[in-house]
Write a protein that holds these residues in place. Structure first.
Motif, PDB file in Angstrom:
ATOM      1  N   LEU A   1       0.833  -1.202   0.000  1.00 33.02           N
ATOM      2  CA  LEU A   1       0.000   0.000   0.000  1.00 33.02           C
ATOM      3  C   LEU A   1       0.867   1.251   0.000  1.00 33.02           C
ATOM      4  O   LEU A   1       0.647   2.178  -0.796  1.00 33.02           O
TER       5      LEU A   1
ATOM      6  N   GLY B   1       2.475   2.133  -3.200  1.00 29.90           N
ATOM      7  CA  GLY B   1       1.572   2.449  -4.293  1.00 29.90           C
ATOM      8  C   GLY B   1       1.311   1.281  -5.222  1.00 29.90           C
ATOM      9  O   GLY B   1       0.786   1.451  -6.323  1.00 29.90           O
ATOM     10  N   ARG B   2       1.645   0.080  -4.771  1.00 33.42           N
ATOM     11  CA  ARG B   2       1.466  -1.110  -5.608  1.00 33.42           C
ATOM     12  C   ARG B   2       0.019  -1.596  -5.601  1.00 33.42           C
ATOM     13  O   ARG B   2      -0.409  -2.284  -6.536  1.00 33.42           O
ATOM     14  N   ILE B   3      -0.706  -1.277  -4.527  1.00 31.36           N
ATOM     15  CA  ILE B   3      -2.114  -1.656  -4.436  1.00 31.36           C
ATOM     16  C   ILE B   3      -2.908  -0.464  -3.916  1.00 31.36           C
ATOM     17  O   ILE B   3      -2.359   0.431  -3.272  1.00 31.36           O
ATOM     18  N   SER B   4      -4.201  -0.453  -4.205  1.00 31.76           N
ATOM     19  CA  SER B   4      -5.075   0.615  -3.718  1.00 31.76           C
ATOM     20  C   SER B   4      -5.448   0.339  -2.269  1.00 31.76           C
ATOM     21  O   SER B   4      -5.258  -0.780  -1.763  1.00 31.76           O
ATOM     22  N   TYR B   5      -6.006   1.359  -1.608  1.00 30.96           N
ATOM     23  CA  TYR B   5      -6.428   1.151  -0.223  1.00 30.96           C
ATOM     24  C   TYR B   5      -7.558   0.126  -0.164  1.00 30.96           C
ATOM     25  O   TYR B   5      -7.636  -0.676   0.772  1.00 30.96           O
ATOM     26  N   GLY B   6      -8.409   0.139  -1.191  1.00 25.71           N
ATOM     27  CA  GLY B   6      -9.492  -0.836  -1.237  1.00 25.71           C
ATOM     28  C   GLY B   6      -8.960  -2.260  -1.301  1.00 25.71           C
ATOM     29  O   GLY B   6      -9.477  -3.161  -0.637  1.00 25.71           O
ATOM     30  N   LYS B   7      -7.905  -2.458  -2.106  1.00 24.70           N
ATOM     31  CA  LYS B   7      -7.293  -3.783  -2.208  1.00 24.70           C
ATOM     32  C   LYS B   7      -6.613  -4.156  -0.895  1.00 24.70           C
ATOM     33  O   LYS B   7      -6.643  -5.319  -0.469  1.00 24.70           O
ATOM     34  N   TYR B   8      -6.006  -3.160  -0.257  1.00 22.87           N
ATOM     35  CA  TYR B   8      -5.365  -3.378   1.047  1.00 22.87           C
ATOM     36  C   TYR B   8      -6.398  -3.875   2.061  1.00 22.87           C
ATOM     37  O   TYR B   8      -6.159  -4.851   2.788  1.00 22.87           O
ATOM     38  N   GLU B   9      -7.553  -3.217   2.090  1.00 22.86           N
ATOM     39  CA  GLU B   9      -8.627  -3.638   2.991  1.00 22.86           C
ATOM     40  C   GLU B   9      -9.075  -5.061   2.670  1.00 22.86           C
ATOM     41  O   GLU B   9      -9.280  -5.884   3.571  1.00 22.86           O
TER      42      GLU B   9
END
Length: 255
Positions: free
Chosen positions: A212, A215-223
């Motif tokens: 996260l 910047g490799r994943i979005s916050y939504g993906k992190y969640e």
């Protein structure tokens, strides 16, 4: 007659290869030996910590707004739920008093106390320190620093073992931070760690966080990753209504 939780604590110490007088690095035990993910973060001040499991994933979250001594006790308390609460999927623990009204919470407290401060070990170290002389506040501070527990926790243990009486317990309970400074000890044990960033001891959760931040994943993906991995408590602080309940162990004297 020994309590089952006390016997379990002593057996756990043997399993860990600890000498009877040796202090426990509880965070190392949880993460490196047991493979439990541990996160220390700000939570509601009414909570000490929580334990949750999902499949093979086990997570302990500890409130950084509590003193370091309290955090270590909470970690040992949650360890009991991990080892012996086989039917437990999730448990929120306020840890307001040692003799908790809830039997399982009381057992977890007894386990934690005996894991961190075994009776024989305490007596041995105390004898080495005092050489038979009457115990004083400097000795008590030495003991809690050695075993890594809060001032209130050590006083409870000493009272329980008959080493001090109730009047001494009250007298010794005052101004521990000032006294620790006077005797040249660190006061870190008596203070919270909320000024630090979230501390994560988990390969999975730490990797997700790094992705996260990079910047490799979005916050939504992190969640999504945390929820799928069983780490939802890191995103959504559980609500625990303890309004009106008395916490006997706050601030520097926190249990």
């Amino acid at each position: 007659m020994s309590n089952i939780a006390e016997l379990r604590a002593l057996e756990t110490r043997k399993e860990l290869g600890l000498a009877f007088y040796e202090p426990v690095d509880i965070f190392k035990v949880l993460h490196e030996i047991e493979g439990i993910s541990v996160v220390i973060m700000e939570m509601s001040n009414k909570m000490s910590g929580l334990f949750t499991r999902k499949g093979k994933a086990n997570l302990i979250v500890i409130n950084s707004r509590k003193s370091l001594g309290h955090q270590r006790f909470t970690a040992a308390h949650e360890y009991y739920h991990f080892k012996y609460g086989k039917g437990v999927v999730s448990r929120i623990c306020p840890i307001r008093k040692f003799a908790d009204d809830n039997p399982e919470e009381r057992e977890a407290n007894i386990f934690a106390l005996n894991l961190l401060v075994p009776a024989d070990g305490l007596k041995y170290v105390l004898q080495k320190k005092t050489k038979g002389k009457q115990i004083g506040i400097s000795d008590i501070i030495f003991l809690e620093q050695y075993f890594g527990v809060s001032h209130q926790c050590m006083l409870i243990r000493l009272r329980e073992l008959g080493i001090i009486n109730e009047q001494q317990k009250k007298e010794f309970s005052q101004n521990v931070i000032t006294k620790a400074k006077e005797y040249g000890y660190s006061t870190q044990l008596y203070k919270d760690t909320s000024d630090k960033e979230i501390q994560v001891y988990s390969e999975y959760a730490e990797l997700a966080r790094k992705l996260l931040e990079a910047g490799r994943i979005s916050y939504g993906k992190y969640e999504e990753l945390l929820i799928e991995g069983g780490y939802a408590p890191l995103l959504f602080e559980p609500q625990q209504d303890t309004e009106g309940e008395i916490n006997e162990f706050e601030d520097a004297n926190s249990f």
